[in-house]
Design an enzyme around this catalytic site. Structure first.
Site, PDB file in Angstrom:
ATOM      1  N   HIS A  72      -2.007   7.887   6.946  1.00  0.00           N
ATOM      2  CA  HIS A  72      -1.012   8.740   6.275  1.00  0.00           C
ATOM      3  C   HIS A  72      -1.653  10.042   5.790  1.00  0.00           C
ATOM      4  O   HIS A  72      -1.052  11.116   5.883  1.00  0.00           O
ATOM      5  CB  HIS A  72      -0.394   8.019   5.074  1.00  0.00           C
ATOM      6  CG  HIS A  72       0.704   7.052   5.424  1.00  0.00           C
ATOM      7  ND1 HIS A  72       1.857   7.432   6.078  1.00  0.00           N
ATOM      8  CD2 HIS A  72       0.827   5.723   5.194  1.00  0.00           C
ATOM      9  CE1 HIS A  72       2.641   6.364   6.229  1.00  0.00           C
ATOM     10  NE2 HIS A  72       2.040   5.318   5.713  1.00  0.00           N
ATOM     11  N   GLY A 101       0.821  -1.204   0.000  1.00  0.00           N
ATOM     12  CA  GLY A 101       0.000   0.000   0.000  1.00  0.00           C
ATOM     13  C   GLY A 101       0.853   1.251   0.000  1.00  0.00           C
ATOM     14  O   GLY A 101       2.007   1.219   0.443  1.00  0.00           O
ATOM     15  N   CYS A 133       5.949  -0.241   7.033  1.00  0.00           N
ATOM     16  CA  CYS A 133       5.614   0.933   6.227  1.00  0.00           C
ATOM     17  C   CYS A 133       6.795   1.271   5.332  1.00  0.00           C
ATOM     18  O   CYS A 133       7.940   1.243   5.785  1.00  0.00           O
ATOM     19  CB  CYS A 133       5.309   2.106   7.156  1.00  0.00           C
ATOM     20  SG  CYS A 133       4.886   3.625   6.288  1.00  0.00           S
ATOM     21  N   LEU A 134       6.511   1.600   4.077  1.00  0.00           N
ATOM     22  CA  LEU A 134       7.594   1.946   3.148  1.00  0.00           C
ATOM     23  C   LEU A 134       8.349   3.196   3.600  1.00  0.00           C
ATOM     24  O   LEU A 134       9.482   3.411   3.201  1.00  0.00           O
ATOM     25  CB  LEU A 134       7.040   2.154   1.737  1.00  0.00           C
ATOM     26  CG  LEU A 134       6.511   0.883   1.048  1.00  0.00           C
ATOM     27  CD1 LEU A 134       5.861   1.226  -0.286  1.00  0.00           C
ATOM     28  CD2 LEU A 134       7.647  -0.119   0.845  1.00  0.00           C
ATOM     29  N   GLN A 160       3.041   9.913   1.230  1.00  0.00           N
ATOM     30  CA  GLN A 160       4.381   9.315   1.265  1.00  0.00           C
ATOM     31  C   GLN A 160       5.239   9.706   0.069  1.00  0.00           C
ATOM     32  O   GLN A 160       6.458   9.555   0.110  1.00  0.00           O
ATOM     33  CB  GLN A 160       4.279   7.785   1.333  1.00  0.00           C
ATOM     34  CG  GLN A 160       3.681   7.283   2.626  1.00  0.00           C
ATOM     35  CD  GLN A 160       3.528   5.783   2.590  1.00  0.00           C
ATOM     36  OE1 GLN A 160       2.532   5.272   2.094  1.00  0.00           O
ATOM     37  NE2 GLN A 160       4.510   5.067   3.084  1.00  0.00           N
ATOM     38  N   HIS A 207      -4.242   1.901   7.696  1.00  0.00           N
ATOM     39  CA  HIS A 207      -2.854   2.367   7.749  1.00  0.00           C
ATOM     40  C   HIS A 207      -2.637   3.487   6.725  1.00  0.00           C
ATOM     41  O   HIS A 207      -2.073   4.538   7.065  1.00  0.00           O
ATOM     42  CB  HIS A 207      -1.915   1.178   7.470  1.00  0.00           C
ATOM     43  CG  HIS A 207      -0.467   1.515   7.379  1.00  0.00           C
ATOM     44  ND1 HIS A 207       0.466   1.028   8.266  1.00  0.00           N
ATOM     45  CD2 HIS A 207       0.232   2.288   6.500  1.00  0.00           C
ATOM     46  CE1 HIS A 207       1.670   1.502   7.936  1.00  0.00           C
ATOM     47  NE2 HIS A 207       1.551   2.259   6.865  1.00  0.00           N
ATOM     48  N   GLU A 208      -3.116   3.269   5.489  1.00  0.00           N
ATOM     49  CA  GLU A 208      -2.909   4.279   4.444  1.00  0.00           C
ATOM     50  C   GLU A 208      -3.749   5.527   4.713  1.00  0.00           C
ATOM     51  O   GLU A 208      -3.298   6.650   4.467  1.00  0.00           O
ATOM     52  CB  GLU A 208      -3.246   3.709   3.055  1.00  0.00           C
ATOM     53  CG  GLU A 208      -2.466   2.464   2.651  1.00  0.00           C
ATOM     54  CD  GLU A 208      -0.963   2.565   2.836  1.00  0.00           C
ATOM     55  OE1 GLU A 208      -0.413   3.673   2.818  1.00  0.00           O
ATOM     56  OE2 GLU A 208      -0.329   1.503   3.036  1.00  0.00           O
TER      57      GLU A 208
HETATM   58 NI    NI Z   1       2.794   3.373   5.563  1.00  0.00          NI
END
Ligand code: NI
Length: 167
Positions: free
Chosen positions: A137, A46, A91-92, A51, A133-134
């Protein structure tokens, strides 16, 4: 298409609250394509626009094994949620860090797709976790914000060390 740079925690831009998309037009569709390419290349399940330093309410998700089931959410809103489930998240923007976060077990989310059509989706399990989660962000929230101060300090120290190693 283009690969976008992913902001790394604790970059202050990750704490920006995103604005709603006014029109799902070609420019937004280009952002969606670039975000999908960036997510697949990373690789991740995701990615939120936040991000990649674009502060509009867009998220892309693909939790399929085959990596061919892209799900796009523009201006996502949680309509209903129930239960609690704890899942180990990563998380990226926080590479190499995984920890447990408690979230709603089942959600119903309403959003626009890449064609600007509204849809409602019932989600549970990994998909529900990923959507929440997304969406965090987009509110300027990173999953490590849920962890204790002590854990956050350890994560910062570990990330600094990782940065030294790649240099
Ligand atoms: Ni993330």
């Amino acid at each position: 298409m283009a690969l976008l740079a992913i902001l790394q925690y604790p970059d202050s831009r990750l704490y920006t609250v995103a604005s709603p998309v006014i029109t799902v037009d070609d420019e937004i569709r280009r952002l969606i394509r670039d975000m999908a390419e960036t997510m697949y290349a990373a690789p991740g399940v995701g990615l939120a626009a936040t991000q990649v330093d674009d502060h509009r309410r867009v998220i892309v998700i693909d939790i399929s094994e085959t990596r061919d089931h892209l799900q796009v959410f523009v201006n996502p809103e949680i309509v209903t949620s129930s239960g609690t489930a704890t899942c180990e998240e990563g998380c990226l923007s926080v590479p190499g860090i995984f920890d447990k976060v408690a979230r709603a077990e089942r959600i119903s989310v309403r959003a626009f797709d890449a064609q600007g059509k509204t849809f409602t989706l019932e989600a549970e399990g990994l998909l529900a976790v990923c959507i929440q989660h997304e969406m965090d962000h987009l509110e300027g929230k990173v999953f490590v914000d849920y962890l204790s101060r002590l854990k956050q300090r350890r994560i910062l120290a570990k990330l600094k060390k990782q940065k030294r190693l790649v240099m």
